[in-house]
Design a protein around this motif. Structure first.
Motif, mmCIF file in Angstrom:
data_model
loop_
_atom_site.group_PDB
_atom_site.id
_atom_site.type_symbol
_atom_site.label_atom_id
_atom_site.label_comp_id
_atom_site.label_asym_id
_atom_site.label_seq_id
_atom_site.Cartn_x
_atom_site.Cartn_y
_atom_site.Cartn_z
ATOM 1 N N HIS A 193 0.833 -1.202 0.000
ATOM 2 C CA HIS A 193 0.000 0.000 0.000
ATOM 3 C C HIS A 193 0.872 1.258 0.000
ATOM 4 N N LYS A 207 3.012 2.669 3.160
ATOM 5 C CA LYS A 207 4.156 1.970 3.750
ATOM 6 C C LYS A 207 5.383 2.861 3.724
ATOM 7 N N SER A 258 10.292 -4.203 1.675
ATOM 8 C CA SER A 258 9.579 -4.696 2.856
ATOM 9 C C SER A 258 10.497 -5.595 3.687
HETATM 10 O O1 LIG Z 1 3.771 -2.460 5.963
HETATM 11 C C1 LIG Z 1 3.024 -3.462 5.735
HETATM 12 O O2 LIG Z 1 1.800 -3.397 5.480
HETATM 13 C C2 LIG Z 1 3.660 -4.796 5.812
HETATM 14 N N1 LIG Z 1 4.888 -4.853 6.254
HETATM 15 C C3 LIG Z 1 5.601 -6.057 6.516
HETATM 16 C C4 LIG Z 1 6.903 -6.055 5.743
HETATM 17 O O3 LIG Z 1 7.538 -4.961 5.693
HETATM 18 O O4 LIG Z 1 7.268 -7.136 5.245
HETATM 19 C C5 LIG Z 1 4.768 -7.310 6.383
HETATM 20 C C6 LIG Z 1 3.688 -7.260 5.347
HETATM 21 O O5 LIG Z 1 4.243 -7.457 4.069
HETATM 22 C C7 LIG Z 1 2.884 -6.000 5.426
#
Ligand SMILES: O=C(O)C1=N[C@H](C(=O)O)C[C@H](O)C1
Ligand SMILES: NC(=O)C1=CN([C@@H]2O[C@H](COP(=O)(O)OP(=O)(O)OC[C@H]3O[C@@H](n4cnc5c(N)ncnc54)[C@H](OP(=O)(O)O)[C@@H]3O)[C@@H](O)[C@H]2O)C=CC1
Length: 237
Positions: A135, A138, A143
């Motif tokens: 999304h 973030k 990630s």
């Molecule tokens: O920020 C998110 O929404 C997520 N973050 C985690 C990551 O950084 O891996 C886990 C997931 O993918 C969702």
């Protein structure tokens, strides 16, 4: 269990709902969003803290919990430079459960990634790369899940020794393409490509439910386990 939440955003609210549905009590919701801080009356009485905040906030939150000898379950990503210090606190008696991704499905995907990487180690005709989609809210890239996947590729494929974000400066690097789009909960794809074919493995989260359920189960796991804990111990992989 009495659970204190640090971080009352998308994950905090989802965890609250799932925890209460499993009979747990939320005793604090610490977050600038709702004005609660560590003086919240319920915080010291918690059996466990579940922390999902921001990369720059996580370490200080953990230290605040350790002052009260509270076990921590954290999913916040982007702070792993401080991991050795957290492990040192665990060696002195603290309990800390971290996962870049708490969903059971992703942890199965982690194991699939490791097994496929071991097979592909002898197949130098294949180039390997990765894409993650999340999304637009973030804050970190790539990630934490993608970093975990890339580190397992590096561990199991001799011709690879580092990962790079949105580029590949050498044949020894694995490119992680990070895409931000809408409200995507989390998609991770690993592709091996040769001149004659492609092999792809893929995980797509439909919502944040899987992440939150895994975090609550991890909190239940801390009631019977101590030290530095991971999904491998909990899932017995
Ligand atoms: O920020 C998110 O929404 C997520 N973050 C985690 C990551 O950084 O891996 C886990 C997931 O993918 C969702
Ligand atoms: N391991 C896993 O399975 C998963 C990990 N994550 C990770 O969890 C983290 C949070 O994700 P998400 O819930 O979607 O993000 P959100 O932004 O929706 O929620 C984070 C909340 O934490 C608050 N916050 C910021 N700083 C502090 C602080 N010092 N103390 C207390 N609260 C604070 C934010 O407030 P404000 O907005 O005012 O800053 C916000 O309300 C990210 O790092 C993400 O990568 C996400 C999903 C799954």
């Amino acid at each position: 269990m009495k659970i204190a939440l640090i971080g009352y955003g998308k994950m905090g609210k989802t965890i609250e709902r799932i925890a209460e549905s499993r009979g747990h009590e939320i005793v604090a919701r610490i977050d600038p969003f709702n004005g609660e801080d560590f003086s919240a009356s319920g915080f010291p009485k918690a059996d466990v803290v579940i922390e999902f905040t921001r990369p720059e906030a996580a370490y200080d939150n953990y230290m605040a919990c350790f002052k009260h000898n509270l076990p921590v379950v954290s999913g916040t990503t982007g702070w792993l430079d401080k991991l050795p210090d957290i492990k040192a606190h665990c060696e002195k008696g603290q309990t800390f459960f971290y996962a870049s991704n708490f969903s059971v499905g992703v942890n199965i995907f982690f194991e699939l990634n490791r097994q496929l990487a071991r097979l592909m180690n002898t197949q130098a005709d294949y180039k390997v790369g990765m894409t993650e989609v999340h999304h637009t809210q973030k804050l970190d890239a790539p990630s934490g899940t993608a970093i975990s996947l890339a580190e397992d590729l590096i561990e199991n494929i001799d011709r690879k020794d580092k990962w790079e974000l949105d580029k590949q400066s050498s044949d020894k690097a694995i490119e992680i393409k990070a895409i931000r789009e809408g409200d995507v909960p989390g998609i991770h794809t690993i592709k091996y490509e040769s001149e004659v074919d492609e092999i792809t493995i893929h995980h797509s989260a439909k919502s944040r439910e899987g992440f939150a359920l895994g975090a609550v189960i991890a909190a239940e796991f801390t009631a019977k386990n101590k030290g530095f804990l991971t999904m491998k111990e909990m899932l017995k992989f």
